[in-house]
Design a protein around this motif. Sequence first.
Motif, mmCIF file in Angstrom:
data_model
loop_
_atom_site.group_PDB
_atom_site.id
_atom_site.type_symbol
_atom_site.label_atom_id
_atom_site.label_comp_id
_atom_site.label_asym_id
_atom_site.label_seq_id
_atom_site.Cartn_x
_atom_site.Cartn_y
_atom_site.Cartn_z
ATOM 1 N N THR A 83 0.846 -1.188 0.000
ATOM 2 C CA THR A 83 0.000 0.000 0.000
ATOM 3 C C THR A 83 0.880 1.235 0.000
ATOM 4 O O THR A 83 1.849 1.318 0.756
ATOM 5 N N GLY A 84 0.545 2.151 -0.876
ATOM 6 C CA GLY A 84 1.164 3.463 -0.880
ATOM 7 C C GLY A 84 0.180 4.435 -0.261
ATOM 8 O O GLY A 84 -0.649 4.049 0.568
ATOM 9 N N ARG A 85 0.236 5.677 -0.683
ATOM 10 C CA ARG A 85 -0.707 6.666 -0.146
ATOM 11 C C ARG A 85 -2.096 6.480 -0.750
ATOM 12 O O ARG A 85 -3.090 6.431 -0.026
ATOM 13 N N THR A 86 -2.169 6.352 -2.078
ATOM 14 C CA THR A 86 -3.463 6.189 -2.760
ATOM 15 C C THR A 86 -3.490 4.929 -3.633
ATOM 16 O O THR A 86 -4.497 4.644 -4.257
ATOM 17 N N SER A 87 -2.376 4.224 -3.675
ATOM 18 C CA SER A 87 -2.298 3.047 -4.544
ATOM 19 C C SER A 87 -2.041 1.779 -3.747
ATOM 20 O O SER A 87 -1.583 1.826 -2.600
ATOM 21 N N MET A 88 -2.338 0.665 -4.392
ATOM 22 C CA MET A 88 -2.130 -0.652 -3.806
ATOM 23 C C MET A 88 -1.575 -1.560 -4.890
ATOM 24 O O MET A 88 -1.961 -1.434 -6.052
ATOM 25 N N VAL A 89 -0.699 -2.477 -4.519
ATOM 26 C CA VAL A 89 -0.272 -3.524 -5.436
ATOM 27 C C VAL A 89 -1.019 -4.789 -5.023
ATOM 28 O O VAL A 89 -0.928 -5.227 -3.872
ATOM 29 N N VAL A 90 -1.755 -5.338 -5.988
ATOM 30 C CA VAL A 90 -2.520 -6.548 -5.761
ATOM 31 C C VAL A 90 -1.805 -7.703 -6.450
ATOM 32 O O VAL A 90 -1.589 -7.657 -7.663
ATOM 33 N N GLY A 91 -1.438 -8.707 -5.688
ATOM 34 C CA GLY A 91 -0.856 -9.917 -6.262
ATOM 35 C C GLY A 91 -1.985 -10.839 -6.687
ATOM 36 O O GLY A 91 -2.921 -11.079 -5.917
ATOM 37 N N VAL A 92 -1.903 -11.326 -7.930
ATOM 38 C CA VAL A 92 -2.939 -12.222 -8.454
ATOM 39 C C VAL A 92 -2.271 -13.515 -8.902
ATOM 40 O O VAL A 92 -1.288 -13.490 -9.645
ATOM 41 N N ARG A 93 -2.793 -14.635 -8.440
ATOM 42 C CA ARG A 93 -2.291 -15.961 -8.828
ATOM 43 C C ARG A 93 -3.413 -16.712 -9.540
ATOM 44 O O ARG A 93 -4.562 -16.696 -9.070
ATOM 45 N N VAL A 94 -3.071 -17.366 -10.645
ATOM 46 C CA VAL A 94 -4.038 -18.122 -11.437
ATOM 47 C C VAL A 94 -3.618 -19.589 -11.469
ATOM 48 O O VAL A 94 -2.473 -19.902 -11.811
ATOM 49 N N GLU A 95 -4.551 -20.464 -11.104
ATOM 50 C CA GLU A 95 -4.314 -21.907 -11.148
ATOM 51 C C GLU A 95 -5.453 -22.573 -11.905
ATOM 52 O O GLU A 95 -6.604 -22.132 -11.820
ATOM 53 N N SER A 96 -5.121 -23.610 -12.644
ATOM 54 C CA SER A 96 -6.167 -24.394 -13.316
ATOM 55 C C SER A 96 -6.207 -25.787 -12.691
ATOM 56 O O SER A 96 -5.216 -26.259 -12.132
ATOM 57 N N GLU A 97 -7.360 -26.409 -12.800
ATOM 58 C CA GLU A 97 -7.536 -27.754 -12.259
ATOM 59 C C GLU A 97 -8.322 -28.593 -13.247
ATOM 60 O O GLU A 97 -9.406 -28.209 -13.692
ATOM 61 N N ASN A 98 -7.769 -29.746 -13.591
ATOM 62 C CA ASN A 98 -8.473 -30.708 -14.422
ATOM 63 C C ASN A 98 -9.501 -31.383 -13.529
ATOM 64 O O ASN A 98 -9.133 -32.017 -12.527
ATOM 65 N N ILE A 99 -10.792 -31.259 -13.866
ATOM 66 C CA ILE A 99 -11.833 -31.743 -12.953
ATOM 67 C C ILE A 99 -11.926 -33.271 -12.903
ATOM 68 O O ILE A 99 -12.447 -33.807 -11.939
ATOM 69 N N THR A 100 -11.404 -33.969 -13.910
ATOM 70 C CA THR A 100 -11.459 -35.433 -13.871
ATOM 71 C C THR A 100 -10.256 -36.057 -13.167
ATOM 72 O O THR A 100 -10.391 -37.081 -12.514
ATOM 73 N N THR A 101 -9.078 -35.437 -13.283
ATOM 74 C CA THR A 101 -7.882 -36.000 -12.645
ATOM 75 C C THR A 101 -7.532 -35.309 -11.338
ATOM 76 O O THR A 101 -6.787 -35.851 -10.528
ATOM 77 N N GLY A 102 -8.017 -34.077 -11.155
ATOM 78 C CA GLY A 102 -7.677 -33.299 -9.961
ATOM 79 C C GLY A 102 -6.319 -32.623 -10.053
ATOM 80 O O GLY A 102 -5.906 -31.929 -9.128
ATOM 81 N N LYS A 103 -5.606 -32.797 -11.197
ATOM 82 C CA LYS A 103 -4.281 -32.196 -11.356
ATOM 83 C C LYS A 103 -4.416 -30.683 -11.448
ATOM 84 O O LYS A 103 -5.207 -30.145 -12.215
#
Length: 181
Positions: A83-103
């Motif tokens: 957080t700065g004075r008026t700004s924020m850095v948002v960390g975003v993580r993206v994960e995928s999951e195979n619904i049949t194998t769970g990988k």
Amino acid sequence: MEKYKNVKESRVSITELMLPSHSNFGGKVHGGYILNLMDQIAFACASKHSQQYCVTASVNRVNFLNPIEVGELVTLKASINYTGRTSMVVGVRVESENITTGKKKHCNSSYFTMVAKGDDGKNVPVPGLIISDDQGVRRFARSKYRKLEAQERDTKFESKTFNPQAYIKELENENIKIDLK
């Protein structure tokens, strides 16, 4: 407005099934669609932290590490890293999951700089961040130094003060033909 907020208070996550309408010509989920989701979750996280409308000021490096297949579940997680004075850095993580194998696969991570706006459209102060673990200190410090490096880089290559002669020798072994007249 609270003076400081804990990182946990503004964490957000969403999970979405990837449909054929999200795919590109190669049959994988289109990177632009994922970027759109990332921007939305960064907005939600920043707005939750600041309790204000927020806008995206910049996105720092998005590396697509693994493709996402149609039919997979995609989970995006976001938290405030800085957080700065008026700004924020948002960390975003993206994960995928195979619904049949769970990988599960880590598909990408990125950092969105978001700015809080008041009703008049002007920047407004945001609460500071309460950090309660080493990981939080690491993320905050990394964001601070990434910001400083970006400012230095922008200044170094500003068109008004840039000296091309200082870089010509350095660029000789690159895939470039320099023909200055």
